[in-house]
Design an enzyme around this catalytic site. Structure first.
Site, PDB file in Angstrom:
ATOM      1  N   CYS A  71       0.351   1.992   7.198  1.00 11.67           N
ATOM      2  CA  CYS A  71      -0.129   2.246   5.838  1.00 11.67           C
ATOM      3  C   CYS A  71      -1.492   2.935   5.860  1.00 11.67           C
ATOM      4  CB  CYS A  71      -0.175   0.951   5.029  1.00 11.67           C
ATOM      5  SG  CYS A  71       1.463   0.328   4.592  1.00 11.67           S
ATOM      6  N   CYS A 130      -1.893  -2.114   7.091  1.00  8.88           N
ATOM      7  CA  CYS A 130      -1.486  -2.096   8.502  1.00  8.88           C
ATOM      8  C   CYS A 130      -1.784  -0.696   9.050  1.00  8.88           C
ATOM      9  CB  CYS A 130       0.009  -2.425   8.628  1.00  8.88           C
ATOM     10  SG  CYS A 130       1.100  -1.092   8.065  1.00  8.88           S
ATOM     11  N   GLU A 146       0.838  -1.205   0.000  1.00 10.23           N
ATOM     12  CA  GLU A 146       0.000   0.000   0.000  1.00 10.23           C
ATOM     13  C   GLU A 146       0.874   1.258   0.000  1.00 10.23           C
ATOM     14  OE1 GLU A 146      -1.959  -3.428   2.071  1.00 10.23           O
ATOM     15  OE2 GLU A 146      -0.047  -2.411   2.337  1.00 10.23           O
TER      16      GLU A 146
END
Length: 178
Positions: free
Chosen positions: A108, A105, A78
């Site tokens: 990100c 996550c 990402e």
């Protein structure tokens, strides 16, 4: 007479999620093969997968660099998609949609919010569901991708058949077959 195969045209979500899955295969950290596609007005503006910064060795080459049980050698898919858009220049991520094999996550997620992405389509929740809630709290539309069995079957056919070519008469021929 050979049976004529009906062409299946995927939805935009099917199409871009399939691409995110293919992009994930380029990953260089075997702890998780993640991929992301950034799309604006149904056009791909960038892609990313888990891998080391350009010019540095990859996990597949020298092993993992672990901190608190997480590999920190790589940049997540990402994040790489957002960085790729920045490196290309001239492309804004504001108002775009991100397709991710797994949910971003927490780190990100912050980058997605800061980049002005308006929608995230997630293939599967991985570890931290609070990151998904954080996206929603920031006003980002989060959609869980719904697997489409008909499309999955079509993808399998696409990757197992010969590459068609067109003859001068406009008829489709299969490579190596007349």
């Amino acid at each position: 007479m050979a049976e004529e195969r009906k062409h299946y045209r995927p939805s935009w979500d099917d199409y871009f999620m399939a691409i995110a899955k293919i992009i994930a295969a380029r990953g260089t950290c075997d702890r998780l093969y993640a991929g992301a596609v950034l799309v604006k007005e149904n056009r791909i503006i960038s892609t990313g997968y888990n891998g080391s910064p350009p010019g540095l060795p990859h996990c597949l080459d020298i092993g993992h660099l672990l901190e608190d049980g997480h590999c920190v050698r790589t940049i997540h898919g990402e994040h790489n998609a957002i960085l790729q858009a920045a490196v290309q220049g001239g492309t804004s991520t504001v108002g775009s949609t991100m397709y991710c094999k797994y949910n971003p996550c927490i780190h990100c997620t912050k980058y997605v919010i800061a980049a002005g992405i308006k929608r995230v389509v997630v293939g599967k929740i991985y570890r931290n569901e609070s990151a998904v809630q954080m996206l929603k709290d920031a006003g980002i539309q989060v959609d869980m991708y719904q697997e489409n069995p008909e499309w999955n079957g079509e993808v399998m056919k696409i990757f197992s058949e010969d590459i068609p070519s067109r003859s001068n008469e406009g008829q489709v021929k299969m490579e190596g077959k007349l």
